[in-house]
Design a protein around this motif. Structure first.
Motif, PDB file in Angstrom:
ATOM      1  N   TYR A 181       0.863  -1.179   0.000  1.00  0.00           N
ATOM      2  CA  TYR A 181       0.000   0.000   0.000  1.00  0.00           C
ATOM      3  C   TYR A 181       0.895   1.223   0.000  1.00  0.00           C
ATOM      4  O   TYR A 181       1.859   1.287   0.759  1.00  0.00           O
ATOM      5  N   SER A 238       0.663   5.329   0.530  1.00  0.00           N
ATOM      6  CA  SER A 238      -0.148   6.506   0.829  1.00  0.00           C
ATOM      7  C   SER A 238       0.752   7.572   1.433  1.00  0.00           C
ATOM      8  O   SER A 238       1.555   7.274   2.323  1.00  0.00           O
ATOM      9  N   THR A 274       3.650   0.641   2.777  1.00  0.00           N
ATOM     10  CA  THR A 274       3.475  -0.472   3.699  1.00  0.00           C
ATOM     11  C   THR A 274       3.414  -1.753   2.891  1.00  0.00           C
ATOM     12  O   THR A 274       2.648  -1.829   1.934  1.00  0.00           O
ATOM     13  N   ALA A 329       2.039  -5.201   3.052  1.00  0.00           N
ATOM     14  CA  ALA A 329       1.098  -5.962   3.881  1.00  0.00           C
ATOM     15  C   ALA A 329       1.280  -7.464   3.693  1.00  0.00           C
ATOM     16  O   ALA A 329       1.054  -8.234   4.627  1.00  0.00           O
ATOM     17  N   PRO A 336      -0.357 -11.052  15.090  1.00  0.00           N
ATOM     18  CA  PRO A 336      -0.619  -9.762  15.734  1.00  0.00           C
ATOM     19  C   PRO A 336      -1.301  -8.768  14.804  1.00  0.00           C
ATOM     20  O   PRO A 336      -1.260  -8.923  13.584  1.00  0.00           O
ATOM     21  N   SER A 337      -1.914  -7.758  15.402  1.00  0.00           N
ATOM     22  CA  SER A 337      -2.597  -6.725  14.638  1.00  0.00           C
ATOM     23  C   SER A 337      -1.648  -6.102  13.624  1.00  0.00           C
ATOM     24  O   SER A 337      -0.510  -5.766  13.953  1.00  0.00           O
ATOM     25  N   GLY A 338      -2.119  -5.965  12.397  1.00  0.00           N
ATOM     26  CA  GLY A 338      -1.329  -5.330  11.350  1.00  0.00           C
ATOM     27  C   GLY A 338      -0.413  -6.268  10.586  1.00  0.00           C
ATOM     28  O   GLY A 338       0.308  -5.837   9.692  1.00  0.00           O
ATOM     29  N   CYS A 339      -0.451  -7.563  10.908  1.00  0.00           N
ATOM     30  CA  CYS A 339       0.481  -8.500  10.247  1.00  0.00           C
ATOM     31  C   CYS A 339       0.012  -8.907   8.854  1.00  0.00           C
ATOM     32  O   CYS A 339       0.744  -9.586   8.127  1.00  0.00           O
ATOM     33  N   GLY A 340      -1.218  -8.531   8.486  1.00  0.00           N
ATOM     34  CA  GLY A 340      -1.658  -8.817   7.113  1.00  0.00           C
ATOM     35  C   GLY A 340      -2.774  -9.839   6.984  1.00  0.00           C
ATOM     36  O   GLY A 340      -3.105 -10.257   5.872  1.00  0.00           O
ATOM     37  N   LYS A 341      -3.396 -10.222   8.092  1.00  0.00           N
ATOM     38  CA  LYS A 341      -4.427 -11.264   8.050  1.00  0.00           C
ATOM     39  C   LYS A 341      -5.622 -10.862   7.174  1.00  0.00           C
ATOM     40  O   LYS A 341      -6.058 -11.636   6.329  1.00  0.00           O
ATOM     41  N   SER A 342      -6.137  -9.660   7.413  1.00  0.00           N
ATOM     42  CA  SER A 342      -7.301  -9.226   6.624  1.00  0.00           C
ATOM     43  C   SER A 342      -6.918  -9.030   5.166  1.00  0.00           C
ATOM     44  O   SER A 342      -7.700  -9.346   4.264  1.00  0.00           O
ATOM     45  N   THR A 343      -5.716  -8.527   4.941  1.00  0.00           N
ATOM     46  CA  THR A 343      -5.264  -8.346   3.557  1.00  0.00           C
ATOM     47  C   THR A 343      -5.199  -9.699   2.855  1.00  0.00           C
ATOM     48  O   THR A 343      -5.615  -9.837   1.699  1.00  0.00           O
ATOM     49  N   GLU A 366     -12.347 -12.610  11.744  1.00  0.00           N
ATOM     50  CA  GLU A 366     -12.686 -12.449  13.168  1.00  0.00           C
ATOM     51  C   GLU A 366     -14.198 -12.534  13.410  1.00  0.00           C
ATOM     52  O   GLU A 366     -14.797 -11.626  13.992  1.00  0.00           O
ATOM     53  N   HIS A 414      -8.206 -13.986  16.685  1.00  0.00           N
ATOM     54  CA  HIS A 414      -7.184 -13.640  17.675  1.00  0.00           C
ATOM     55  C   HIS A 414      -7.205 -14.617  18.844  1.00  0.00           C
ATOM     56  O   HIS A 414      -6.419 -14.492  19.768  1.00  0.00           O
TER      57      HIS A 414
HETATM   58  N1  LIG Z   1      -6.037   0.486   2.561  1.00  0.00           N
HETATM   59  C1  LIG Z   1      -4.847   0.508   3.166  1.00  0.00           C
HETATM   60  N2  LIG Z   1      -3.978   1.509   2.931  1.00  0.00           N
HETATM   61  C2  LIG Z   1      -2.754   1.535   3.523  1.00  0.00           C
HETATM   62  N3  LIG Z   1      -2.320   0.581   4.369  1.00  0.00           N
HETATM   63  C3  LIG Z   1      -3.146  -0.427   4.636  1.00  0.00           C
HETATM   64  C4  LIG Z   1      -4.443  -0.530   4.063  1.00  0.00           C
HETATM   65  N4  LIG Z   1      -5.036  -1.663   4.529  1.00  0.00           N
HETATM   66  C5  LIG Z   1      -4.148  -2.240   5.356  1.00  0.00           C
HETATM   67  N5  LIG Z   1      -3.004  -1.513   5.415  1.00  0.00           N
HETATM   68  C6  LIG Z   1      -1.805  -1.844   6.185  1.00  0.00           C
HETATM   69  O1  LIG Z   1      -1.409  -3.161   5.852  1.00  0.00           O
HETATM   70  C7  LIG Z   1      -0.962  -3.866   7.019  1.00  0.00           C
HETATM   71  C8  LIG Z   1      -1.795  -5.122   7.198  1.00  0.00           C
HETATM   72  O2  LIG Z   1      -3.124  -4.770   7.521  1.00  0.00           O
HETATM   73  P1  LIG Z   1      -4.264  -5.840   7.826  1.00  0.00           P
HETATM   74  O3  LIG Z   1      -5.547  -5.114   7.926  1.00  0.00           O
HETATM   75  O4  LIG Z   1      -4.175  -6.916   6.821  1.00  0.00           O
HETATM   76  O5  LIG Z   1      -3.812  -6.410   9.249  1.00  0.00           O
HETATM   77  P2  LIG Z   1      -4.524  -7.468  10.219  1.00  0.00           P
HETATM   78  O6  LIG Z   1      -3.524  -8.541  10.469  1.00  0.00           O
HETATM   79  O7  LIG Z   1      -5.841  -7.850   9.661  1.00  0.00           O
HETATM   80  O8  LIG Z   1      -4.713  -6.637  11.574  1.00  0.00           O
HETATM   81  P3  LIG Z   1      -5.889  -6.680  12.692  1.00  0.00           P
HETATM   82  O9  LIG Z   1      -5.618  -7.876  13.550  1.00  0.00           O
HETATM   83  O10 LIG Z   1      -5.700  -5.396  13.434  1.00  0.00           O
HETATM   84  O11 LIG Z   1      -7.193  -6.749  11.968  1.00  0.00           O
HETATM   85  C9  LIG Z   1      -1.076  -2.885   8.167  1.00  0.00           C
HETATM   86  O12 LIG Z   1       0.184  -2.310   8.366  1.00  0.00           O
HETATM   87  C10 LIG Z   1      -2.065  -1.859   7.666  1.00  0.00           C
HETATM   88  O13 LIG Z   1      -1.825  -0.600   8.247  1.00  0.00           O
END
Ligand SMILES: Nc1ncnc2c1ncn2[C@@H]1O[C@H](COP(=O)(O)OP(=O)(O)OP(=O)(O)O)[C@@H](O)[C@H]1O
Ligand SMILES: [Mg+2]
Length: 225
Positions: free
Chosen positions: A11, A13, A18, A20, A39-46, A166, A198
């Protein structure tokens, strides 16, 4: 069924970049129930959104069965999603102005082959135990009931793959367990499930657990039986 090869997602911006997802290689067989943790931000949702084709990678290959999804345009992808995937989110994502059965029927949108829609909606709400709430609106339901309605919407089209981000994150223990029971039942009936969580105890319901860290898959282990 699913094969990801060297998937990358960046990503950009405001000059901040970043990454992901880094070099994600993943195989998932039909019938698996996989939990993704990290952990939060590790890329699971991506990763889940990439699997759901609502987020597209910058590089790498995504094969579903014998189809290379990179070759599909947006219209073909929308058709693929409607016919193949069911999504469940932490925040339910029901539409407040629609009744539960109208919300569930949205799971059949873009489906010209759905047959008797009314019967399918009735079967889906019955399956998750909220048939008596079908004519109500989301705000009239408890959180657990709302999530079960969202599951009904996800499964009304009989998806091969269920992607859940989640799904128990906003629920208390009892309602969370009910949702896990429903997912376990769907898996036993043949649906493939990939669930972000989680909770280590919720991950234990899955047959395999994948751990992510900083955009990578760092471990993948089958559950000891
Ligand atoms: N649209 C976006 N624009 C910029 N960065 C993004 C975007 N979406 C996600 N990120 C970044 O990509 C990384 C992975 O995000 P992601 O949402 O996949 O994490 P996650 O593991 O699902 O976290 P959580 O447990 O908090 O849901 C993070 O650093 C996040 O800030
Ligand atoms: Mg997330």
């Amino acid at each position: 069924m699913i094969r990801l090869e060297k998937i990358q997602r960046r990503y950009v911006s405001d000059e901040v970049e970043t990454t992901a997802l880094r070099d994600i290689d993943l195989h998932v067989d039909a019938g698996e129930f996989v939990a993704i943790m990290g952990p939060s931000g590790c890329g699971k949702s991506t990763l889940l959104n990439t699997l759901g084709t609502v987020d597209r990678p910058n590089a790498g290959r995504y094969l579903f069965g014998d189809r290379d999804l990179a070759a599909l345009d947006e219209k073909a992808l929308a058709k693929f999603r409607a016919a193949t995937l069911g999504f469940i989110f932490q925040s339910f994502n029901l539409i407040d102005e629609l009744t539960i059965e109208e919300n569930v029927a949205l799971g059949l949108a873009y489906r010209s082959d759905a047959g008797d829609r009314r019967a399918r909606v009735a079967a889906a709400v019955d399956k998750v135990g909220i048939a008596h709430r079908a004519r109500h609106y989301p705000h009239q339901l408890s959180g657990g009931q709302q999530q079960r309605a969202a599951i009904a919407r996800a499964i009304v089209g009989d998806p091969k793959l269920i992607l859940a981000d989640e799904p128990t994150g906003n629920l208390d223990t009892a309602n969370g367990e009910q949702v896990l029971d429903i997912l376990t039942g769907l898996n036993a009936e043949g649906a493939t499930i990939i669930m972000v969580t989680h909770s280590p105890s919720h991950a234990d319901v899955a047959k395999r657990r994948i751990d992510m860290l900083d955009g990578r898959i760092v471990a993948s282990a089958a559950r000891a039986i």
